[in-house]
Design a protein around this motif. Structure first.
Motif, PDB file in Angstrom:
ATOM      1  N   LEU A 263       0.869  -1.170   0.000  1.00  0.00           N
ATOM      2  CA  LEU A 263       0.000   0.000   0.000  1.00  0.00           C
ATOM      3  C   LEU A 263       0.904   1.218   0.000  1.00  0.00           C
ATOM      4  O   LEU A 263       1.680   1.423   0.940  1.00  0.00           O
ATOM      5  CB  LEU A 263      -0.907   0.010   1.241  1.00  0.00           C
ATOM      6  N   LEU A 264       0.819   2.019  -1.066  1.00  0.00           N
ATOM      7  CA  LEU A 264       1.690   3.179  -1.228  1.00  0.00           C
ATOM      8  C   LEU A 264       0.864   4.460  -1.200  1.00  0.00           C
ATOM      9  O   LEU A 264      -0.147   4.566  -1.908  1.00  0.00           O
ATOM     10  CB  LEU A 264       2.472   3.087  -2.540  1.00  0.00           C
ATOM     11  N   LEU A 265       1.324   5.415  -0.409  1.00  0.00           N
ATOM     12  CA  LEU A 265       0.632   6.695  -0.259  1.00  0.00           C
ATOM     13  C   LEU A 265       1.194   7.686  -1.269  1.00  0.00           C
ATOM     14  O   LEU A 265       2.398   7.960  -1.288  1.00  0.00           O
ATOM     15  CB  LEU A 265       0.812   7.230   1.166  1.00  0.00           C
ATOM     16  N   PHE A 266       0.314   8.249  -2.089  1.00  0.00           N
ATOM     17  CA  PHE A 266       0.720   9.209  -3.119  1.00  0.00           C
ATOM     18  C   PHE A 266       0.031  10.542  -2.873  1.00  0.00           C
ATOM     19  O   PHE A 266      -1.132  10.588  -2.470  1.00  0.00           O
ATOM     20  CB  PHE A 266       0.333   8.699  -4.509  1.00  0.00           C
ATOM     21  N   GLY A 267       0.764  11.623  -3.136  1.00  0.00           N
ATOM     22  CA  GLY A 267       0.206  12.962  -3.023  1.00  0.00           C
ATOM     23  C   GLY A 267       0.667  13.849  -4.162  1.00  0.00           C
ATOM     24  O   GLY A 267      -0.039  14.011  -5.168  1.00  0.00           O
ATOM     25  N   ASP A 290      -1.431  17.200  -1.350  1.00  0.00           N
ATOM     26  CA  ASP A 290      -0.774  17.495  -0.070  1.00  0.00           C
ATOM     27  C   ASP A 290      -1.047  16.346   0.893  1.00  0.00           C
ATOM     28  O   ASP A 290      -2.171  16.179   1.370  1.00  0.00           O
ATOM     29  CB  ASP A 290      -1.314  18.807   0.499  1.00  0.00           C
ATOM     30  N   LEU A 291      -0.016  15.554   1.189  1.00  0.00           N
ATOM     31  CA  LEU A 291      -0.224  14.389   2.042  1.00  0.00           C
ATOM     32  C   LEU A 291      -0.604  14.757   3.476  1.00  0.00           C
ATOM     33  O   LEU A 291      -1.108  13.908   4.219  1.00  0.00           O
ATOM     34  CB  LEU A 291       1.024  13.504   2.044  1.00  0.00           C
ATOM     35  N   ALA A 292      -0.407  16.012   3.852  1.00  0.00           N
ATOM     36  CA  ALA A 292      -0.871  16.443   5.173  1.00  0.00           C
ATOM     37  C   ALA A 292      -2.396  16.403   5.253  1.00  0.00           C
ATOM     38  O   ALA A 292      -2.973  16.377   6.344  1.00  0.00           O
ATOM     39  CB  ALA A 292      -0.368  17.854   5.483  1.00  0.00           C
ATOM     40  N   GLU A 293      -3.060  16.392   4.085  1.00  0.00           N
ATOM     41  CA  GLU A 293      -4.517  16.340   4.037  1.00  0.00           C
ATOM     42  C   GLU A 293      -5.049  14.899   4.070  1.00  0.00           C
ATOM     43  O   GLU A 293      -6.265  14.690   4.162  1.00  0.00           O
ATOM     44  CB  GLU A 293      -5.026  17.031   2.762  1.00  0.00           C
ATOM     45  N   LEU A 294      -4.153  13.931   3.974  1.00  0.00           N
ATOM     46  CA  LEU A 294      -4.573  12.526   3.989  1.00  0.00           C
ATOM     47  C   LEU A 294      -4.830  12.095   5.429  1.00  0.00           C
ATOM     48  O   LEU A 294      -3.916  12.095   6.261  1.00  0.00           O
ATOM     49  CB  LEU A 294      -3.494  11.646   3.354  1.00  0.00           C
ATOM     50  N   SER A 295      -6.054  11.721   5.723  1.00  0.00           N
ATOM     51  CA  SER A 295      -6.437  11.424   7.105  1.00  0.00           C
ATOM     52  C   SER A 295      -5.902  10.074   7.552  1.00  0.00           C
ATOM     53  O   SER A 295      -5.731   9.144   6.752  1.00  0.00           O
ATOM     54  CB  SER A 295      -7.959  11.443   7.253  1.00  0.00           C
ATOM     55  N   ALA A 296      -5.674   9.953   8.844  1.00  0.00           N
ATOM     56  CA  ALA A 296      -5.253   8.680   9.421  1.00  0.00           C
ATOM     57  C   ALA A 296      -6.332   7.624   9.229  1.00  0.00           C
ATOM     58  O   ALA A 296      -6.028   6.436   9.060  1.00  0.00           O
ATOM     59  CB  ALA A 296      -4.937   8.868  10.900  1.00  0.00           C
ATOM     60  N   ALA A 297      -7.607   8.054   9.225  1.00  0.00           N
ATOM     61  CA  ALA A 297      -8.704   7.101   9.074  1.00  0.00           C
ATOM     62  C   ALA A 297      -8.649   6.404   7.723  1.00  0.00           C
ATOM     63  O   ALA A 297      -8.883   5.186   7.624  1.00  0.00           O
ATOM     64  CB  ALA A 297     -10.036   7.827   9.242  1.00  0.00           C
ATOM     65  N   ARG A 298      -8.343   7.158   6.642  1.00  0.00           N
ATOM     66  CA  ARG A 298      -8.267   6.546   5.313  1.00  0.00           C
ATOM     67  C   ARG A 298      -7.112   5.548   5.234  1.00  0.00           C
ATOM     68  O   ARG A 298      -7.257   4.458   4.670  1.00  0.00           O
ATOM     69  CB  ARG A 298      -8.082   7.625   4.240  1.00  0.00           C
ATOM     70  N   VAL A 299      -5.967   5.936   5.793  1.00  0.00           N
ATOM     71  CA  VAL A 299      -4.808   5.034   5.758  1.00  0.00           C
ATOM     72  C   VAL A 299      -5.074   3.802   6.614  1.00  0.00           C
ATOM     73  O   VAL A 299      -4.744   2.672   6.235  1.00  0.00           O
ATOM     74  CB  VAL A 299      -3.537   5.771   6.217  1.00  0.00           C
ATOM     75  N   TRP A 300      -5.691   4.022   7.776  1.00  0.00           N
ATOM     76  CA  TRP A 300      -6.012   2.902   8.656  1.00  0.00           C
ATOM     77  C   TRP A 300      -6.948   1.920   7.950  1.00  0.00           C
ATOM     78  O   TRP A 300      -6.741   0.709   7.987  1.00  0.00           O
ATOM     79  CB  TRP A 300      -6.638   3.410   9.949  1.00  0.00           C
ATOM     80  N   GLU A 301      -7.977   2.435   7.287  1.00  0.00           N
ATOM     81  CA  GLU A 301      -8.944   1.572   6.622  1.00  0.00           C
ATOM     82  C   GLU A 301      -8.285   0.731   5.536  1.00  0.00           C
ATOM     83  O   GLU A 301      -8.523  -0.484   5.433  1.00  0.00           O
ATOM     84  CB  GLU A 301     -10.069   2.424   6.019  1.00  0.00           C
ATOM     85  N   GLU A 302      -7.440   1.370   4.718  1.00  0.00           N
ATOM     86  CA  GLU A 302      -6.761   0.635   3.651  1.00  0.00           C
ATOM     87  C   GLU A 302      -5.746  -0.347   4.217  1.00  0.00           C
ATOM     88  O   GLU A 302      -5.593  -1.468   3.711  1.00  0.00           O
ATOM     89  CB  GLU A 302      -6.075   1.611   2.697  1.00  0.00           C
ATOM     90  N   SER A 303      -5.041   0.057   5.275  1.00  0.00           N
ATOM     91  CA  SER A 303      -4.055  -0.832   5.891  1.00  0.00           C
ATOM     92  C   SER A 303      -4.733  -2.043   6.506  1.00  0.00           C
ATOM     93  O   SER A 303      -4.241  -3.177   6.393  1.00  0.00           O
ATOM     94  CB  SER A 303      -3.262  -0.082   6.972  1.00  0.00           C
ATOM     95  N   ALA A 304      -5.867  -1.811   7.151  1.00  0.00           N
ATOM     96  CA  ALA A 304      -6.601  -2.917   7.764  1.00  0.00           C
ATOM     97  C   ALA A 304      -7.062  -3.912   6.711  1.00  0.00           C
ATOM     98  O   ALA A 304      -7.011  -5.134   6.923  1.00  0.00           O
ATOM     99  CB  ALA A 304      -7.795  -2.375   8.549  1.00  0.00           C
ATOM    100  N   THR A 305      -7.487  -3.402   5.555  1.00  0.00           N
ATOM    101  CA  THR A 305      -7.897  -4.289   4.462  1.00  0.00           C
ATOM    102  C   THR A 305      -6.705  -5.108   3.965  1.00  0.00           C
ATOM    103  O   THR A 305      -6.825  -6.310   3.695  1.00  0.00           O
ATOM    104  CB  THR A 305      -8.480  -3.468   3.299  1.00  0.00           C
ATOM    105  N   LEU A 306      -5.548  -4.463   3.864  1.00  0.00           N
ATOM    106  CA  LEU A 306      -4.336  -5.142   3.416  1.00  0.00           C
ATOM    107  C   LEU A 306      -3.988  -6.297   4.352  1.00  0.00           C
ATOM    108  O   LEU A 306      -3.689  -7.413   3.914  1.00  0.00           O
ATOM    109  CB  LEU A 306      -3.178  -4.139   3.358  1.00  0.00           C
ATOM    110  N   LEU A 307      -4.060  -6.054   5.659  1.00  0.00           N
ATOM    111  CA  LEU A 307      -3.697  -7.082   6.625  1.00  0.00           C
ATOM    112  C   LEU A 307      -4.790  -8.128   6.784  1.00  0.00           C
ATOM    113  O   LEU A 307      -4.504  -9.298   7.021  1.00  0.00           O
ATOM    114  CB  LEU A 307      -3.383  -6.445   7.977  1.00  0.00           C
TER     115      LEU A 307
END
Length: 316
Positions: A263-267, A290-307
């Motif tokens: 899972l790669l974060l792009f901005g 702007d990756l500062a606008e990327l919420s922890a909730a979105r990353v958490w949701e995608e990371s949880a799906t990955l795991l």
């Protein structure tokens, strides 16, 4: 009959080299019996040898190479013989004044192919652009996914699947805020105890204070720390991992190339150009850039799906 000898000259950073792998593979597939050599920087050369990409390598930093960027300078006989020994030289070097090209012609290189190192927006994926000069030799790229055949490291514990996390890149603009990395790591460790985290850090993270901050922030949780490893060793350890979380970075490209689901974060960069085309790579794009606008909730949701998908390898 002597085997055809081909030299690929590639400077640049780790990601630049990995994006050139499809072009290198195309050369290997298109020229029967090829003996391929890579001229570049040491970290790249170590990775090339470990991945079986080349039969030999030579350092671009060698003192004799400097003369090749000066017009009409006397050249060492050994250097003349070295370049004349190749049937084909493919160069991705930055040569705005044409001095290197002129010296290749003066040396008498049999076939010299100048390939631009620049990737241009709107001209297709980076790997496709880097392979396009080979079309002049009737070689056409069909698969833009870079691949490195590195065996999983036997030193990495396998009692639990490993999620490797790399919080850095070559540019701070491409990095998600550090406090969110710390919080996400702690959350993942708590919610997915059957997974073990592996923190990947390098010289850039050390100099920016990222390494120290995460080590403080992750106190009390179980994780491995892979710090400033040689690229081949890091590649072997990533190959032993079940998943990867990171940015648009050289390490992100390395993880994809060794077959890790990622899972790669792009901005600020365009995934249509820069994202690895490997199977199993997911992109989370912050549309504002702007990756500062990327919420922890979105990353958490995608990371949880990955795991939640469970540990599996993909190298198709």
């Amino acid at each position: 009959m002597a085997a055809p000898r081909v030299l690929v000259i590639r400077g640049g950073a780790i990601g630049d080299f990995i994006l050139t792998l499809p072009a290198i593979q195309l050369l290997r597939e298109s020229i029967p019996g090829i003996q391929l050599e890579i001229l570049g920087y040491k970290p790249i050369l170590d990775l090339a040898l470990a991945g079986g990409l080349a039969e030999a390598t030579r350092h671009l930093e060698h003192v004799s190479m400097a003369k090749l960027f000066v017009p009409n300078v006397p050249l060492d006989e050994a250097l003349l013989q070295y370049f004349r020994g190749f049937n084909l030289v493919v160069s991705y070097l930055y040569d705005p004044d044409g001095y290197f090209r002129g010296n290749m012609e003066r040396i008498g290189v049999k076939t010299f192919l100048e390939a631009s190192h620049r990737v241009v927006p709107g001209e297709g994926h980076a790997a496709e652009q880097l392979a396009r000069p080979l079309e002049r030799l009737a070689m056409y790229l069909e698969d833009p996914a870079p691949r490195l055949d590195l065996a999983p490291s036997v030193t990495v514990p396998q009692d639990r699947p490993i999620l490797a996390m790399h919080p850095g890149s070559g540019s701070t603009k491409k990095n998600w805020p550090l406090d969110r990395w710390i919080a996400t790591g702690r959350e993942l460790s708590s919610r997915f105890p059957r997974w073990r985290l592996a923190l990947v850090t390098g010289e850039a993270e050390l100099e920016r204070g990222t390494t120290a901050a995460i080590l403080r922030g992750w106190q009390g949780i179980d994780f491995l720390h892979w710090d400033q490893l040689p690229l081949p060793e890091l590649g072997h350890r990533l190959a032993a991992s079940a998943a990867f979380l990171g940015h648009d970075s050289g390490i992100g490209h390395l993880a994809a190339a060794v077959g890790v689901r990622s899972l790669l974060l792009f901005g600020p960069t365009d995934p249509a150009i820069w994202a690895p085309r490997n199977a199993g790579v997911r992109i989370l794009l912050e549309e504002t850039g702007d990756l500062a606008e990327l919420s922890a909730a979105r990353v958490w949701e995608e990371s949880a799906t990955l795991l939640a998908d469970g540990p599996q390898k993909t190298h198709s």
